[in-house]
Write a protein that holds these residues in place. Structure first.
Motif, PDB file in Angstrom:
ATOM      1  N   HIS A   1     -44.899  24.360  12.481  1.00 35.17           N
ATOM      2  CA  HIS A   1     -43.681  25.025  12.909  1.00 35.17           C
ATOM      3  C   HIS A   1     -43.881  26.529  13.025  1.00 35.17           C
ATOM      4  N   SER A   2     -42.935  27.134  13.672  1.00 38.11           N
ATOM      5  CA  SER A   2     -42.942  28.578  13.835  1.00 38.11           C
ATOM      6  C   SER A   2     -41.528  29.043  13.496  1.00 38.11           C
ATOM      7  N   LEU A   3     -41.429  29.922  12.516  1.00 33.73           N
ATOM      8  CA  LEU A   3     -40.108  30.354  12.051  1.00 33.73           C
ATOM      9  C   LEU A   3     -40.082  31.859  11.866  1.00 33.73           C
TER      10      LEU A   3
ATOM     11  N   LEU B   1     -38.232  20.644  18.978  1.00 34.52           N
ATOM     12  CA  LEU B   1     -39.465  19.932  18.654  1.00 34.52           C
ATOM     13  C   LEU B   1     -40.235  19.754  19.959  1.00 34.52           C
TER      14      LEU B   1
ATOM     15  N   TYR C   1     -39.499  10.546  13.273  1.00 33.57           N
ATOM     16  CA  TYR C   1     -39.622  10.824  14.702  1.00 33.57           C
ATOM     17  C   TYR C   1     -40.989  10.390  15.224  1.00 33.57           C
TER      18      TYR C   1
ATOM     19  N   GLU D   1     -37.641  18.236  22.507  1.00 34.06           N
ATOM     20  CA  GLU D   1     -36.438  17.583  21.971  1.00 34.06           C
ATOM     21  C   GLU D   1     -35.578  18.631  21.284  1.00 34.06           C
TER      22      GLU D   1
ATOM     23  N   GLU E   1     -39.056  26.588  15.747  1.00 35.35           N
ATOM     24  CA  GLU E   1     -39.466  25.456  16.578  1.00 35.35           C
ATOM     25  C   GLU E   1     -40.641  24.728  15.941  1.00 35.35           C
TER      26      GLU E   1
ATOM     27  N   LYS F   1     -39.860  14.750   7.777  1.00 34.78           N
ATOM     28  CA  LYS F   1     -38.986  13.809   8.486  1.00 34.78           C
ATOM     29  C   LYS F   1     -39.422  13.639   9.948  1.00 34.78           C
ATOM     30  N   LEU F   2     -39.862  14.719  10.551  1.00 32.77           N
ATOM     31  CA  LEU F   2     -40.308  14.628  11.941  1.00 32.77           C
ATOM     32  C   LEU F   2     -41.538  13.718  12.041  1.00 32.77           C
TER      33      LEU F   2
ATOM     34  N   LEU G   1     -38.009  18.930   6.414  1.00 31.89           N
ATOM     35  CA  LEU G   1     -37.688  18.517   7.777  1.00 31.89           C
ATOM     36  C   LEU G   1     -38.977  18.166   8.531  1.00 31.89           C
TER      37      LEU G   1
ATOM     38  N   LEU H   1     -33.313  19.191  18.344  1.00 33.41           N
ATOM     39  CA  LEU H   1     -33.123  18.480  17.080  1.00 33.41           C
ATOM     40  C   LEU H   1     -31.670  18.406  16.658  1.00 33.41           C
ATOM     41  N   ASP H   2     -31.266  17.202  16.312  1.00 33.46           N
ATOM     42  CA  ASP H   2     -29.901  16.994  15.843  1.00 33.46           C
ATOM     43  C   ASP H   2     -29.933  16.848  14.323  1.00 33.46           C
ATOM     44  N   GLU H   3     -30.579  17.794  13.667  1.00 32.55           N
ATOM     45  CA  GLU H   3     -30.705  17.769  12.217  1.00 32.55           C
ATOM     46  C   GLU H   3     -30.066  19.040  11.659  1.00 32.55           C
ATOM     47  N   PRO H   4     -29.525  18.948  10.466  1.00 29.90           N
ATOM     48  CA  PRO H   4     -28.962  20.170   9.881  1.00 29.90           C
ATOM     49  C   PRO H   4     -30.073  21.211   9.722  1.00 29.90           C
TER      50      PRO H   4
ATOM     51  N   TYR I   1     -43.884  11.947  15.002  1.00 25.01           N
ATOM     52  CA  TYR I   1     -44.761  12.993  15.503  1.00 25.01           C
ATOM     53  C   TYR I   1     -45.956  13.183  14.571  1.00 25.01           C
TER      54      TYR I   1
END
Ligand SMILES: [Mn+2]
Ligand SMILES: [Mn+2]
Ligand SMILES: [Zn+2]
Ligand SMILES: [Zn+2]
Lengths: 156, 156
Positions: free
Chosen positions: B144-146, A109, B137, A118, A147, B132-133, B129, A120-123, B139
């Motif tokens: 995101h980039s995947l 992140l 978190y 950061e 990312e 959740k961020l 996710l 990430l400590d997420e599954p 933010y």
DNA sequence: AAATTCTTGCAAGTAATTTGCAAGAGCAAG
DNA sequence: CTTGCTCTTGCAAATTACTTGCAAGAATTT
């Protein structure tokens, strides 16, 4: 002097310096001051490092003259081939490197404002899709790079 | 001559050349041969293109001398600022560009052997996710980039 | 058509690697 | 501990992929 699991408390990051150095030895490679310093710097890093950051961090940790940039470049190239480190792209000009965690990878992140990264400590949510790419798309050795970018709380 | 939805069959990619050109006009920008050719090339592309690929593709489609590299660079820079195109990183040296799909983005699958790039037509698995961020978190403006990497069926 | 302002081509400048090569440093032998 | 064989490193030069300055050229407006 090659303890693999002997130490006090704290969460162990899977890879120890000795493990990595043994791996290098196994490949007929030499244990040099530079490599030791670089590995030490990578183990201590709290975020992915650029080549220049590795150069500086390794110099400090080993209390020695900083390595030449080309040397750092080639050491990282080697460590990458051995799957000990991985290069990651954080949308910046320079590439960054971090140790591979063979048990559970993590995604990143990045703050688009201050540049903070950061881990990430997420599954990781993409494993199912990865399986599908193998089964239905017929791809082999599927990996991914994920990312996230956003503005961190401090930067809002 | 500014049809927005008028055409025959086939799946429409959300953005038409006219829509984009109108957007440029709205910004006080000029409709040049180069820009028209580049947009046409991007609309026809089946995979993300590098600057050099855009230069060549645009030249062919417009049956004109290829644009200068710097021109392509600046046109893409502009289109990126207007959120018409996005730059993506496929683990190669050069960046690649593709039109933004405002309705549903897609992720990529790259063959590490032949370099083929597939645009995935699968629901993106990371939205939860991402939420959740934002929520936990703190933010803002999270994106995101995947991208996936693997060996395609042809290359095994 | 002329004026105005945006664009482009061309050349030069940068940033981040990447490579060639001879001197230097591990490490196995002796 | 010294030698010899190879692998490594430092230094400088070469590459790659952008990025920018500027004057000529083109799109719009008047
Ligand atoms: Mn992941
Ligand atoms: Mn996605
Ligand atoms: Zn921040
Ligand atoms: Zn392939």
């Amino acid at each position: 002097m090659s303890r693999t699991h002997a130490h006090g408390a704290s969460t162990l990051p899977t890879l120890s310096a000795d493990t990595i150095l043994d791996l290098l030895r196994g490949q007929g490679m030499r244990i040099t001051r530079g490599r030791v310093a670089i590995i030490s710097a990578l183990l201590a890093a709290k975020a992915p490092l650029s080549l220049e950051e590795i150069r500086v961090a390794a110099g400090k940790r080993a209390r020695q003259e900083p390595l030449d940039f080309a040397t750092v470049y080639r050491v990282m190239e080697t460590l990458e081939e051995l799957k000990i480190v991985q290069k990651i792209h954080l949308g910046r000009a320079r590439s960054h490197y971090e140790l591979v965690d063979p048990h559970a990878h993590h995604d990143h992140l990045v703050c688009t404002d201050c540049g903070k990264v950061e881990m990430l400590d997420e599954p990781c949510p993409v494993e199912p899709l990865e399986r599908k790419l193998r089964r239905h798309y017929g791809y082999a050795e599927v990996k991914h790079s994920l990312e996230f970018f956003g503005r961190c709380p401090d930067c809002q």
